[in-house]
Design an enzyme around this catalytic site. Structure first.
Site, PDB file in Angstrom:
ATOM      1  N   ASP A  30       3.509  19.610   3.606  1.00  0.00           N
ATOM      2  CA  ASP A  30       3.881  19.184   2.256  1.00  0.00           C
ATOM      3  C   ASP A  30       4.186  20.431   1.441  1.00  0.00           C
ATOM      4  OD1 ASP A  30       3.178  16.233   0.688  1.00  0.00           O
ATOM      5  OD2 ASP A  30       3.755  17.968  -0.524  1.00  0.00           O
ATOM      6  N   LYS A 204      13.704  -2.947   7.727  1.00  0.00           N
ATOM      7  CA  LYS A 204      12.747  -2.609   6.673  1.00  0.00           C
ATOM      8  C   LYS A 204      13.128  -3.270   5.334  1.00  0.00           C
ATOM      9  CE  LYS A 204       9.812  -0.582   4.154  1.00  0.00           C
ATOM     10  NZ  LYS A 204       8.456  -0.216   4.258  1.00  0.00           N
ATOM     11  N   CYS A 260       7.300  -0.338  -3.536  1.00  0.00           N
ATOM     12  CA  CYS A 260       8.212  -0.771  -2.475  1.00  0.00           C
ATOM     13  C   CYS A 260       9.118  -1.943  -2.858  1.00  0.00           C
ATOM     14  CB  CYS A 260       7.414  -1.116  -1.234  1.00  0.00           C
ATOM     15  SG  CYS A 260       6.325   0.228  -0.756  1.00  0.00           S
TER      16      CYS A 260
HETATM   17  C1  UGA Z   1       4.729  -3.810   0.810  1.00  0.00           C
HETATM   18  C2  UGA Z   1       4.791  -4.609   2.122  1.00  0.00           C
HETATM   19  O1  UGA Z   1       3.826  -5.655   2.115  1.00  0.00           O
HETATM   20  C3  UGA Z   1       4.586  -3.701   3.331  1.00  0.00           C
HETATM   21  O2  UGA Z   1       4.775  -4.443   4.537  1.00  0.00           O
HETATM   22  C4  UGA Z   1       5.602  -2.555   3.272  1.00  0.00           C
HETATM   23  O3  UGA Z   1       5.456  -1.665   4.364  1.00  0.00           O
HETATM   24  C5  UGA Z   1       5.384  -1.786   1.976  1.00  0.00           C
HETATM   25  O4  UGA Z   1       5.615  -2.691   0.880  1.00  0.00           O
HETATM   26  C6  UGA Z   1       6.342  -0.620   1.953  1.00  0.00           C
HETATM   27  O5  UGA Z   1       7.545  -0.836   1.914  1.00  0.00           O
HETATM   28  O6  UGA Z   1       5.898   0.528   2.108  1.00  0.00           O
HETATM   29  P1  UGA Z   1       2.761  -3.005  -0.822  1.00  0.00           P
HETATM   30  O7  UGA Z   1       3.847  -2.746  -1.812  1.00  0.00           O
HETATM   31  O8  UGA Z   1       1.758  -1.955  -0.569  1.00  0.00           O
HETATM   32  O9  UGA Z   1       3.393  -3.364   0.640  1.00  0.00           O
HETATM   33  O10 UGA Z   1       1.953  -4.262  -1.315  1.00  0.00           O
HETATM   34  P2  UGA Z   1       1.923  -5.844  -1.087  1.00  0.00           P
HETATM   35  O11 UGA Z   1       0.566  -6.211  -0.697  1.00  0.00           O
HETATM   36  O12 UGA Z   1       3.033  -6.301  -0.239  1.00  0.00           O
HETATM   37  O13 UGA Z   1       2.136  -6.365  -2.581  1.00  0.00           O
HETATM   38  C7  UGA Z   1       3.309  -6.087  -3.331  1.00  0.00           C
HETATM   39  C8  UGA Z   1       3.314  -6.809  -4.652  1.00  0.00           C
HETATM   40  O14 UGA Z   1       3.468  -8.205  -4.466  1.00  0.00           O
HETATM   41  C9  UGA Z   1       2.008  -6.656  -5.458  1.00  0.00           C
HETATM   42  O15 UGA Z   1       2.324  -6.424  -6.814  1.00  0.00           O
HETATM   43  C10 UGA Z   1       1.299  -7.978  -5.293  1.00  0.00           C
HETATM   44  O16 UGA Z   1       0.458  -8.292  -6.378  1.00  0.00           O
HETATM   45  C11 UGA Z   1       2.497  -8.919  -5.220  1.00  0.00           C
HETATM   46  N1  UGA Z   1       2.185 -10.202  -4.525  1.00  0.00           N
HETATM   47  C12 UGA Z   1       1.862 -10.198  -3.205  1.00  0.00           C
HETATM   48  C13 UGA Z   1       2.265 -11.390  -5.218  1.00  0.00           C
HETATM   49  O17 UGA Z   1       2.589 -11.420  -6.436  1.00  0.00           O
HETATM   50  N2  UGA Z   1       2.021 -12.555  -4.558  1.00  0.00           N
HETATM   51  C14 UGA Z   1       1.682 -12.611  -3.245  1.00  0.00           C
HETATM   52  O18 UGA Z   1       1.474 -13.711  -2.710  1.00  0.00           O
HETATM   53  C15 UGA Z   1       1.605 -11.379  -2.558  1.00  0.00           C
END
Ligand code: UGA
Length: 431
Positions: A30, A204, A260
């Site tokens: 890094d 992705k 993401c």
């Molecule tokens: C997301 C994907 O789930 C991963 O598979 C992916 O690798 C990652 O992005 C990335 O591209 O690096 P992440 O952003 O860490 O992961 O979090 P999530 O758990 O997917 O949640 C994303 C958002 O959706 C959060 O704000 C969460 O509150 C919201 N969410 C999730 C909802 O509003 N409703 C749901 O039912 C699920």
């Protein structure tokens, strides 16, 4: 195998640590010296379950090291993973500046044949661009191949998601690149799916946009449920039994956030526009999410003529539980709005308060040590993150602590009837 990983954020560091944990020799690079020296002491610069323990375990076994010295590290590297950030440009496109800088640095320093693997989330065609940058800048006569290997880690569960991934996607243009990546991933014992690089890059974006679409769809159905007297929680439960739909990502709420979904849906939409195609579903996903974030505050505005001088409790700052990440968190714009309207905002978050304070310091934003402190004498309360510490607050506590028990719940944490029985003016999403 000896593996170099460049970038020590959520993508690079988690990948590096997991590669070390399955037995590879890993060097993490890094440019941020403070970050590197922290990691050399065994401290993780990000809050991520199990990460610090694995960093320490693998450092003790001598399988992982951290350095800023990319020039010497690249010299004899056999495999280099690029895991640097690809933030959003103002026009919605992905900013590839860091990927390009690293590609050039690799080209200028490698002295042996090498496989470069792009792990960062990058638009279709970027692997070819990386290959061109490297080939154009090579200082030595060596053979370089470039492969795509997108990650599917969700923050808060990233180590588990890498070690127990549903699949490993590899985008390759040669048998030798495929062989090497198969060797790297063999100890993980996971299904490996090979395809061409453009397809791997697209997988992705297609996955993230599909999940974002699923959330926006549920949010729209929730809004309609509210109008027609249905309950989104019951509807989601009913839907979840159909395994063609699945039980996950059906939670309606204040909209998706994080580093993401917002960024990747916009980048995919941008890619489509650049190629003269209108990606209607993804465009609608983005629009619905932007509207959804304002939904509760609009409701609150109808209840309160003015927020001027009011004490407003905000429970939850992070974009989701189990992370201190604030990127694209719905709390940010909502708090800024409340402050602009003259409210005194008392926030509580078990982990993300310091990050919030660093980024959005304002004398009208207070940071409570516990929910009680935030709720005491408050005129209204907004819930933006479903932390367990917040779910544990009993309905009667709102009644007891707040001067006016008015709760706007962006995560549908509570049973409507129970809140009503406790004399709380309770507003949630889609019920
Ligand atoms: C997301 C994907 O789930 C991963 O598979 C992916 O690798 C990652 O992005 C990335 O591209 O690096 P992440 O952003 O860490 O992961 O979090 P999530 O758990 O997917 O949640 C994303 C958002 O959706 C959060 O704000 C969460 O509150 C919201 N969410 C999730 C909802 O509003 N409703 C749901 O039912 C699920």
């Amino acid at each position: 195998m000896d593996i170099v990983v460049t970038g020590t954020g959520y993508v690079g560091l988690v990948a590096g640590v997991c590669f070390a944990d399955v037995g590879h020799n890993v060097t993490c690079i890094d440019v941020n010296e403070a970050r590197i020296s922290l990691m050399q002491k065994g401290i993780s610069p990000i809050y991520e379950k199990d990460l610090q323990e694995l960093m320490q375990k693998n450092a003790e076994k001598g399988r992982i090291r951290y350095t800023t010295d990319y020039a010497n590290t690249y010299k004899n590297a056999e495999v280099i993973f690029i895991g640097v950030g690809t933030p959003e440009n103002p026009d919605g496109s992905a900013n590839l500046e860091y990927v390009e800088i690293v590609s050039k640095q690799i080209a200028e320093n490698i002295e042996n044949d090498c496989l470069v693997v792009v792990k960062s989330t990058v638009p279709v065609g970027t692997n070819e661009r990386v290959e061109k940058i490297i080939k154009d800048n090579l200082k030595n006569n060596v053979k370089v191949e470039v492969a795509s290997n997108p990650e599917f880690l969700a923050q808060g569960n990233a180590v588990h998601d890498m070690l127990h991934a549903k699949r490993v996607i590899i985008g390759i243009e040669s048998k030798s690149a495929e062989k090497k990546l198969n060797e790297i991933y063999k100890p993980f014992n996971l299904p490996i799916v090979s395809m061409n690089r453009r397809s791997a890059e697209m997988v992705k974006y297609a996955c993230n946009s599909f999940l974002a679409l699923k959330i926006s769809y549920m949010n729209e159905i929730a809004n309609l449920c509210k109008i027609v007297g249905a309950d989104i929680e019951e509807v989601a439960k009913g839907m979840s039994y159909d395994d063609r739909i699945g039980a996950k990502f059906l939670n309606a709420g204040i909209g998706y956030g994080g580093s993401c979904f917002p960024k990747d849906t916009k980048a995919l939409n941008y890619l489509a526009e650049q190629n003269g195609y209108e990606l209607k579903t993804v465009k609608a996903t983005i629009e619905v999410n932007e509207e959804q974030r304002k939904r509760l505050i609009k409701k609150a505005k109808k209840c309160f003529k003015s927020f001027e001088g009011k004490k407003i409790a905000v429970l939850g700052l992070a974009f989701k539980p189990e992370t201190d990440d604030l990127r694209e968190a719905p709390s940010i714009d909502n708090i800024k709005y409340l402050v602009n309207q003259g409210a005194n905002v008392y926030t509580y978050d078990p982990i993300a308060s310091n990050n919030f304070k660093e980024k959005y310091d304002d004398e009208k934003i207070m940071y409570a040590k516990n929910p009680t402190e935030a709720l005491k004498d408050a005129d209204a309360c907004f819930i933006f993150t479903e932390w367990n510490e917040i779910k544990d607050i009993k309905p009667e506590q709102y009644k007891e602590l707040m001067s006016n028990p008015s709760v706007f719940d962006g995560r549908n944490i509570y049973d409507i009837n129970e809140m009503k029985e406790n004399g709380i003016d309770y507003h949630s999403i889609g019920r």
